[in-house]
Design an enzyme around this catalytic site. Structure first.
Site, PDB file in Angstrom:
ATOM      1  N   GLU A  63      -9.285  -5.197   2.288  1.00 19.41           N
ATOM      2  CA  GLU A  63      -8.043  -5.983   2.326  1.00 19.41           C
ATOM      3  C   GLU A  63      -8.339  -7.438   2.675  1.00 19.41           C
ATOM      4  O   GLU A  63      -7.809  -8.360   2.061  1.00 19.41           O
ATOM      5  CB  GLU A  63      -7.057  -5.357   3.314  1.00 19.41           C
ATOM      6  CG  GLU A  63      -5.789  -6.146   3.546  1.00 19.41           C
ATOM      7  CD  GLU A  63      -4.997  -6.468   2.272  1.00 19.41           C
ATOM      8  OE1 GLU A  63      -5.266  -5.865   1.214  1.00 19.41           O
ATOM      9  OE2 GLU A  63      -4.129  -7.346   2.336  1.00 19.41           O
ATOM     10  N   ASN A 105      22.749  -6.973  11.103  1.00 20.35           N
ATOM     11  CA  ASN A 105      21.370  -6.991  10.592  1.00 20.35           C
ATOM     12  C   ASN A 105      20.510  -6.291  11.627  1.00 20.35           C
ATOM     13  O   ASN A 105      20.529  -6.634  12.801  1.00 20.35           O
ATOM     14  CB  ASN A 105      20.880  -8.436  10.401  1.00 20.35           C
ATOM     15  CG  ASN A 105      19.387  -8.467  10.051  1.00 20.35           C
ATOM     16  OD1 ASN A 105      18.884  -7.544   9.415  1.00 20.35           O
ATOM     17  ND2 ASN A 105      18.673  -9.483  10.509  1.00 20.35           N
ATOM     18  N   GLY A 106      19.783  -5.257  11.201  1.00 20.93           N
ATOM     19  CA  GLY A 106      18.898  -4.540  12.125  1.00 20.93           C
ATOM     20  C   GLY A 106      18.936  -3.051  11.811  1.00 20.93           C
ATOM     21  O   GLY A 106      19.381  -2.633  10.751  1.00 20.93           O
ATOM     22  N   HIS A 132     -28.085   0.256  -0.510  1.00 23.32           N
ATOM     23  CA  HIS A 132     -28.169   0.889  -1.838  1.00 23.32           C
ATOM     24  C   HIS A 132     -27.999  -0.138  -2.954  1.00 23.32           C
ATOM     25  O   HIS A 132     -27.703   0.221  -4.082  1.00 23.32           O
ATOM     26  CB  HIS A 132     -27.108   1.994  -1.946  1.00 23.32           C
ATOM     27  CG  HIS A 132     -27.295   3.068  -0.942  1.00 23.32           C
ATOM     28  ND1 HIS A 132     -28.287   4.027  -1.040  1.00 23.32           N
ATOM     29  CD2 HIS A 132     -26.660   3.284   0.238  1.00 23.32           C
ATOM     30  CE1 HIS A 132     -28.231   4.815   0.027  1.00 23.32           C
ATOM     31  NE2 HIS A 132     -27.262   4.388   0.816  1.00 23.32           N
ATOM     32  N   TRP A 190      20.245  -6.159   2.754  1.00 22.27           N
ATOM     33  CA  TRP A 190      18.942  -5.694   2.254  1.00 22.27           C
ATOM     34  C   TRP A 190      18.905  -4.220   2.652  1.00 22.27           C
ATOM     35  O   TRP A 190      18.740  -3.890   3.826  1.00 22.27           O
ATOM     36  CB  TRP A 190      17.834  -6.489   2.921  1.00 22.27           C
ATOM     37  CG  TRP A 190      16.444  -5.987   2.664  1.00 22.27           C
ATOM     38  CD1 TRP A 190      15.753  -5.058   3.394  1.00 22.27           C
ATOM     39  CD2 TRP A 190      15.547  -6.379   1.618  1.00 22.27           C
ATOM     40  NE1 TRP A 190      14.511  -4.848   2.874  1.00 22.27           N
ATOM     41  CE2 TRP A 190      14.357  -5.645   1.779  1.00 22.27           C
ATOM     42  CE3 TRP A 190      15.632  -7.257   0.568  1.00 22.27           C
ATOM     43  CZ2 TRP A 190      13.264  -5.779   0.920  1.00 22.27           C
ATOM     44  CZ3 TRP A 190      14.540  -7.404  -0.284  1.00 22.27           C
ATOM     45  CH2 TRP A 190      13.383  -6.657  -0.106  1.00 22.27           C
ATOM     46  N   LYS A 224      -7.429 -10.758   0.347  1.00 19.02           N
ATOM     47  CA  LYS A 224      -6.656 -11.902   0.848  1.00 19.02           C
ATOM     48  C   LYS A 224      -7.396 -13.208   0.562  1.00 19.02           C
ATOM     49  O   LYS A 224      -6.847 -14.176   0.073  1.00 19.02           O
ATOM     50  CB  LYS A 224      -6.442 -11.763   2.368  1.00 19.02           C
ATOM     51  CG  LYS A 224      -5.429 -10.742   2.784  1.00 19.02           C
ATOM     52  CD  LYS A 224      -3.998 -11.134   2.531  1.00 19.02           C
ATOM     53  CE  LYS A 224      -3.330 -10.607   1.327  1.00 19.02           C
ATOM     54  NZ  LYS A 224      -3.379  -9.294   0.840  1.00 19.02           N
ATOM     55  N   LYS A 244       4.226 -12.123  -7.563  1.00 15.23           N
ATOM     56  CA  LYS A 244       4.506 -11.261  -6.409  1.00 15.23           C
ATOM     57  C   LYS A 244       4.655  -9.804  -6.856  1.00 15.23           C
ATOM     58  O   LYS A 244       4.275  -8.897  -6.158  1.00 15.23           O
ATOM     59  CB  LYS A 244       5.791 -11.702  -5.695  1.00 15.23           C
ATOM     60  CG  LYS A 244       6.093 -10.926  -4.418  1.00 15.23           C
ATOM     61  CD  LYS A 244       4.982 -11.037  -3.400  1.00 15.23           C
ATOM     62  CE  LYS A 244       5.189 -10.171  -2.194  1.00 15.23           C
ATOM     63  NZ  LYS A 244       3.990 -10.156  -1.318  1.00 15.23           N
ATOM     64  N   GLU A 271      -7.613 -14.027  -3.234  1.00 19.16           N
ATOM     65  CA  GLU A 271      -6.384 -14.349  -3.968  1.00 19.16           C
ATOM     66  C   GLU A 271      -5.763 -15.675  -3.570  1.00 19.16           C
ATOM     67  O   GLU A 271      -5.060 -16.279  -4.361  1.00 19.16           O
ATOM     68  CB  GLU A 271      -5.371 -13.209  -3.891  1.00 19.16           C
ATOM     69  CG  GLU A 271      -4.679 -13.001  -2.596  1.00 19.16           C
ATOM     70  CD  GLU A 271      -3.620 -11.896  -2.700  1.00 19.16           C
ATOM     71  OE1 GLU A 271      -3.613 -11.039  -1.800  1.00 19.16           O
ATOM     72  OE2 GLU A 271      -2.820 -11.879  -3.645  1.00 19.16           O
TER      73      GLU A 271
HETATM   74  C1  AGP Z   1      -1.685  -8.420  -2.509  1.00 14.55           C
HETATM   75  O1  AGP Z   1      -1.739  -9.537  -1.641  1.00 14.55           O
HETATM   76  C2  AGP Z   1      -1.310  -8.837  -3.901  1.00 14.55           C
HETATM   77  N1  AGP Z   1      -0.044  -9.504  -3.891  1.00 14.55           N
HETATM   78  C3  AGP Z   1      -1.368  -7.670  -4.887  1.00 14.55           C
HETATM   79  O2  AGP Z   1      -2.667  -7.110  -4.865  1.00 14.55           O
HETATM   80  C4  AGP Z   1      -0.360  -6.542  -4.606  1.00 14.55           C
HETATM   81  O3  AGP Z   1      -0.721  -5.847  -3.449  1.00 14.55           O
HETATM   82  C5  AGP Z   1      -0.373  -5.578  -5.798  1.00 14.55           C
HETATM   83  O4  AGP Z   1       0.027  -6.270  -6.956  1.00 14.55           O
HETATM   84  C6  AGP Z   1       0.541  -4.370  -5.585  1.00 14.55           C
HETATM   85  O5  AGP Z   1       1.864  -4.801  -5.439  1.00 14.55           O
HETATM   86  P1  AGP Z   1       2.958  -3.719  -4.953  1.00 14.55           P
HETATM   87  O6  AGP Z   1       2.612  -3.341  -3.545  1.00 14.55           O
HETATM   88  O7  AGP Z   1       4.255  -4.453  -5.057  1.00 14.55           O
HETATM   89  O8  AGP Z   1       2.877  -2.545  -5.865  1.00 14.55           O
END
Ligand code: AGP
Length: 609
Positions: free
Chosen positions: A481, A101-102, A504, A75, A485, A604, A488
């Site tokens: 954030e 790895n590291g 406001h 990676w 979380k 993802k 989603e």
């Molecule tokens: C965050 O938990 C989500 N998976 C989503 O908002 C993500 O952060 C967003 O799609 C951006 O992805 P990226 O960092 O790969 O650009």
């Protein structure tokens, strides 16, 4: 993260076993693969860029001879994902092969020292210094055994490593060692294995021997010997039987990738603090000379940018503008110019909205910098300079360790800029650098001490119809954030805004029993947050506070609270204060029987606009 594997078999060829074991490590994410074995006193090597099946199709990874060998899935951290940078790496003579790895923090000075001794390097990796170090020691001390030379070489390394080495000098010996990066042995009737992770050899044996930091292992036909790297003293450790299925093993015993990745954050943050100085310097040079800087990202990465805008301003007196990537072209597309700098943040490096924003700015001659977790991604290829967050692959759709690693890198950049611009004293620099160094342990304590409590609180509020997330100052980003979380993965409608905005408009939504989560770092905003909490309480809200340990002022007025260890300055608070919010969201999803790793409607990497 890279994956390493090594084996010494009683019967049969090592390469098919190494090949199939590396396949079991694919989930760790990688961009190249390699295997080296020893037969008849010679080392045989096959390695290439690409996925295992592709490289196997081209090179046939099963037909290297010999019953001993090592393998690696890479990676990329240092050096692009190219064949020349893939492992195993060799010394000048080709008699020593190493997989690793590291992150070797001091590889630049070691490389220079070895080059001055005449060593020739072929790759851009930090790993390649290891075989050359071993070679130099064996040349200096010809009476040294291979394991002694490896041991002496390792003592020169600073940083994290799990490594395995073989040599045609002593062809029936495999040496492996660990500092921070994971390493474990597998013991079967037909051989001994060393690997980054149990899944690699689980189909072959469930008899394991964990290797701890600072330990070196010598594997021979007679068995295995564990020694302390420091003084060579022997350590007795009997094998343990593990009762994991292979699916459990991939999650290292955790029920989901998301909770595994939440717990990985201390190690990830340690790695993120090992960035190469010259990348941070180069990056801050570009930032320092910009007339306007846009921080462009989506989702969680945008929240990292929002937090960064406070850090750049408070530490370096540098104004930066966080912008949702999907809005960037509409909002600033026409005003961007050659004096503009775009700092794009994306863990995948493939988010279509972010790429589109960057390409549009690039067409107007803006400078493109990027921060990503995926070296070799589109974003790294279109950026002038990029930094990798070293968080390793994140399997859970909900970003956790990549968020805190992004903040850590951005904090380091803000600090470097502050130094460069002469905005803070050496004392302040020392204090802030000390804070950053403490963060991995602070996060470790937070995860371990708050997980069970977060589960209780999740149980209490899991059936809420809506939750509020509020913060002031930099904690506005943390609140945003936390809200994302929860939405989603638990699918609970949630509202987030700066606490000062309540009066406001949004405060009209408050009803009796509505849970409001406050992120209450101990900084200049603390007093005002308390009055914001009282505003909400007066209207019947239930207060859940994320506080510094023993913040009694807030404990007295909150209905529930989760605590972060004392001593972290507000400017770095998003990293530890995000942890309780990640845990809360995770446990709420479980309470509601949702799969936190694969939430509905989400991917993802959002590669469509
Ligand atoms: C965050 O938990 C989500 N998976 C989503 O908002 C993500 O952060 C967003 O799609 C951006 O992805 P990226 O960092 O790969 O650009």
């Amino acid at each position: 993260m890279c994956g390493i594997f090594g084996c010494l078999l009683s019967n049969g060829n090592a390469s098919p076993v190494i090949h199939s074991s590396l396949k079991k490590l694919e989930y760790r994410g990688y961009d190249s693969v390699g295997i080296a074995t020893i037969f008849d006193g010679k080392i045989f090597l096959k390695k290439g860029q690409g996925k295992i099946d592709e490289v196997h199709k081209n090179l046939n990874l099963d037909d290297l001879p010999g019953n001993i060998g090592i393998g690696h899935t890479r990676w990329a951290t240092h050096g692009a994902p190219l064949q020349i940078n893939s492992h195993p790496h060799f010394d000048c003579t080709g008699k020593i092969a190493v997989v690793h790895n590291g992150i070797i923090e001091n590889f630049s000075e070691l490389k220079l020292e070895l080059q001055n001794l005449g060593h020739i390097f072929v790759s851009k990796t930090d790993t390649e210094v290891i075989p050359h170090l071993i070679e130099a020691i064996m040349k200096d001390k010809p009476d040294f055994s291979f394991e002694n030379a490896v041991q002496e070489a390792i003592k020169r390394l600073e940083g994290s490593f799990a490594l395995a080495a073989i040599s045609s000098h002593e062809p029936s010996k495999l040496v492996c060692a660990r500092n921070e990066s994971p390493l474990i042995l597998g013991i079967s009737d037909n051989g001994i294995y060393c690997a980054s992770d149990i899944p690699a050899f689980l189909p072959l044996t469930n008899k394991t021997v964990p290797i701890n930091n600072g330990e070196l292992v010598i594997i021979t036909a007679k068995g295995y010997q564990i020694k302390k790297i420091r003084d060579g003293s022997l350590i007795e450790r009997a094998p343990e039987i593990i009762e994991w299925t292979s699916e459990m093993a991939v999650k290292q015993g955790y029920p989901h990738f998301m909770i595994k990745e939440i717990y990985e954050q201390p190690e990830v943050l340690r790695n993120t603090l090992r960035l190469q100085d010259h990348y941070l310097d180069l990056f801050s040079t570009f930032l320092d000379r910009s007339t306007e800087i846009f921080l462009v990202a989506c989702g969680t990465s945008y929240h990292a940018c929002l937090a960064a805008s406070y850090m750049f301003s408070k530490l370096a007196f540098l104004p930066t503008y966080p912008v949702y990537a999907s809005e960037f072209i509409e909002q600033y597309g026409k005003s961007v110019n050659i004096d503009s700098t775009i700092l794009a943040v994306s863990q995948s490096g493939e988010t279509a909205d972010t790429i589109a924003a960057v390409v549009s700015a690039q067409q107007r001659a803006a400078t493109i910098l990027s921060l990503t977790n995926t070296i070799g991604s589109t974003l790294t290829r279109i950026s002038r300079v990029y930094i990798g967050t070293q968080a390793g692959p994140e399997i859970g759709v909900a970003a956790t360790k990549t968020f805190t690693s992004q903040i850590s890198v951005l904090a380091q950049l803000a600090l470097r800029l502050a130094k460069r611009r002469g905005k803070i004293s050496q004392d302040e620099i020392d204090t802030l650098e000390g804070q950053l160094a403490k963060l991995p342990d602070i996060v470790d304590t937070t995860v371990k001490t708050q997980d069970a409590k977060a589960k209780q609180i999740a149980h209490k509020y899991a059936n809420s119809k809506v939750l509020f997330f509020l913060g002031r100052g930099i904690s506005t980003a943390t609140a945003f954030e936390g809200r994302l979380k929860l939405m989603e993965i638990a699918y609970i409608p949630s509202v987030a805004f700066p606490a000062g905005e309540s009066k406001h408009g949004p405060i009209s939504l408050i009803e009796n029993g509505l849970p409001v989560i406050f992120v209450c770092q101990k900084d200049d905003t603390h007093k005002t947050v308390i009055s914001n909490i009282m505003e909400m309480k007066a209207r019947g809200a239930k207060i859940i506070a994320i506080i510094e340990k023993d913040d009694n002022e807030i404990k007295e007025i909150a209905d529930d609270y989760l605590e972060v260890p004392q001593g972290i300055l507000g400017i770095f608070s998003p990293i530890p204060y995000a942890i309780p919010l990640q845990l809360l969201a995770y446990h709420m999803a479980i309470e509601l029987n949702h799969d936190p790793d694969m939430p509905r409607n989400l991917a993802k990497s959002v590669t469509v606009k």
